[in-house]
Scaffold this motif. Structure first.
Motif, short mmCIF file in Angstrom:
data_model
loop_
_atom_site.label_atom_id
_atom_site.label_comp_id
_atom_site.label_asym_id
_atom_site.label_seq_id
_atom_site.Cartn_x
_atom_site.Cartn_y
_atom_site.Cartn_z
N PRO A 25 0.83 -1.20 0.00
CA PRO A 25 0.00 0.00 0.00
C PRO A 25 0.86 1.25 0.00
CG PRO A 25 -0.80 -1.58 1.60
CD PRO A 25 0.52 -2.11 1.09
N ALA A 26 0.25 2.37 -0.26
CA ALA A 26 0.99 3.63 -0.36
C ALA A 26 1.74 3.95 0.91
CB ALA A 26 0.03 4.76 -0.70
N GLY A 27 1.44 3.25 1.98
CA GLY A 27 2.12 3.51 3.23
C GLY A 27 1.20 4.29 4.16
N PRO A 28 1.74 4.78 5.27
CA PRO A 28 0.90 5.54 6.20
C PRO A 28 0.37 6.81 5.55
CG PRO A 28 3.22 5.73 6.76
CD PRO A 28 3.13 4.68 5.71
N THR A 29 -0.77 7.25 6.03
CA THR A 29 -1.34 8.48 5.47
C THR A 29 -0.58 9.71 5.93
OG1 THR A 29 -2.91 8.56 7.31
CG2 THR A 29 -3.65 7.48 5.28
N VAL A 30 0.15 9.57 7.06
CA VAL A 30 0.96 10.67 7.57
C VAL A 30 2.34 10.15 7.92
CG1 VAL A 30 1.21 12.40 9.38
CG2 VAL A 30 -1.06 11.88 8.48
N TYR A 31 3.37 10.83 7.43
CA TYR A 31 4.76 10.52 7.77
C TYR A 31 5.22 11.57 8.78
CZ TYR A 31 4.63 7.50 3.66
OH TYR A 31 4.30 6.54 2.74
N THR A 32 5.80 11.11 9.88
CA THR A 32 6.09 12.01 10.99
C THR A 32 7.58 11.98 11.34
OG1 THR A 32 3.89 11.51 11.87
CG2 THR A 32 5.41 12.66 13.33
N ARG A 33 8.11 13.16 11.68
CA ARG A 33 9.47 13.30 12.17
C ARG A 33 9.45 14.19 13.41
NH1 ARG A 33 9.92 9.58 9.60
NH2 ARG A 33 11.39 9.02 7.95
N TYR A 34 10.44 13.97 14.31
CA TYR A 34 10.45 14.64 15.61
C TYR A 34 11.79 15.34 15.84
CZ TYR A 34 6.46 11.56 16.41
OH TYR A 34 5.27 10.90 16.29
N LEU A 35 11.71 16.55 16.40
CA LEU A 35 12.89 17.31 16.79
C LEU A 35 12.66 17.84 18.21
CD1 LEU A 35 13.22 19.26 13.45
CD2 LEU A 35 14.99 17.73 14.33
#
Length: 223
Positions: free
Chosen positions: A52-62
């Motif tokens: 599948p296209a993958g998660p609907t939201v890609y998240t990164r943290y700082l």
């Protein structure tokens, strides 16, 4: 020997085909396919499904970020893909208040974000959410008037329950800060253990409110 040549040739061909099959499967995995079943060394039963296209939201943290008359923070966002990105930046403050910024990032482009334009003077952590995978870096520089120092970090893909930091010093004029980000909707209890050159570690527990950033100025911690 003549009679054994077909058998030896067959074994060599089998090895070659097996190697080719493995390389082909690796290429398919990199290309975004999932292998359901593979049997090597005998009859191969292969099933492939398009991932599948993958998660609907890609998240990164700082965890770190500060803007003031002394500190300047900027975020670099890279969209290396073929699809434009809808990006949301959530800035988490000390008291749990969240400020939000959105932007569109075209395919194969990079953008620089200056949090000070929205936050003014603030200490914050950042959560970057995107509709497609991004590369996210953060640079802090000081001082604003006459810059003489800076550091840069790449965002992490997920929070973790345990972190290890090998370096730390509070002597000879060094100031040591640890930055903790709690992006979760629940309060977090965090136990920090400071390992010394000799003797027992020092330990202290901190309470992180939901959606917040906490800084520990180790030089002034009391145990």
């Amino acid at each position: 020997r003549i009679r054994n040549q077909p058998k030896e040739a067959g074994e060599k061909m089998k090895k070659i085909l097996s190697t080719f099959l493995v390389l082909w499967l690796i290429w398919l995995l990199i290309a975004g396919f999932a292998v359901e079943e593979v049997i090597l060394g005998g009859v191969a039963s292969l099933g492939f499904t398009l991932d599948p296209a993958g998660p609907t939201v890609y998240t990164r943290y700082l965890a770190e970020g500060a803007t003031s008359e002394f500190f300047d923070t900027r975020l670099a966002l890279l969209n290396p893909g073929e699809t434009a990105a809808d990006v949301t930046l959530r800035y988490l403050t000390r008291d749990g208040a969240t400020l939000t910024q959105t932007l569109a990032l075209p395919a194969r482009t990079r953008a620089t974000v200056f949090p000070a334009t929205l936050l003014g003077a603030a200490e914050f952590s950042t959560v970057v959410e995107s509709s497609v995978p991004l590369v996210v870096d953060r640079t802090m520089a000081w001082s604003v008037a006459t810059p003489y120092g800076a550091h840069t970090e790449t965002a992490v893909a997920a929070p973790a329950l345990t972190w290890y930091l090998a370096e730390g010093a509070t002597h000879s004029g060094f100031n040591l800060f640890y930055l903790l980000q709690n992006p979760n909707p629940a309060e977090a209890q965090v136990r920090v253990r400071f390992l010394l050159p000799a003797g027992a570690p020092l330990a202290k527990t901190y309470t992180l409110v939901p959606h917040s950033r906490t800084d520990i100025w180790v030089d002034y911690e009391e145990f």
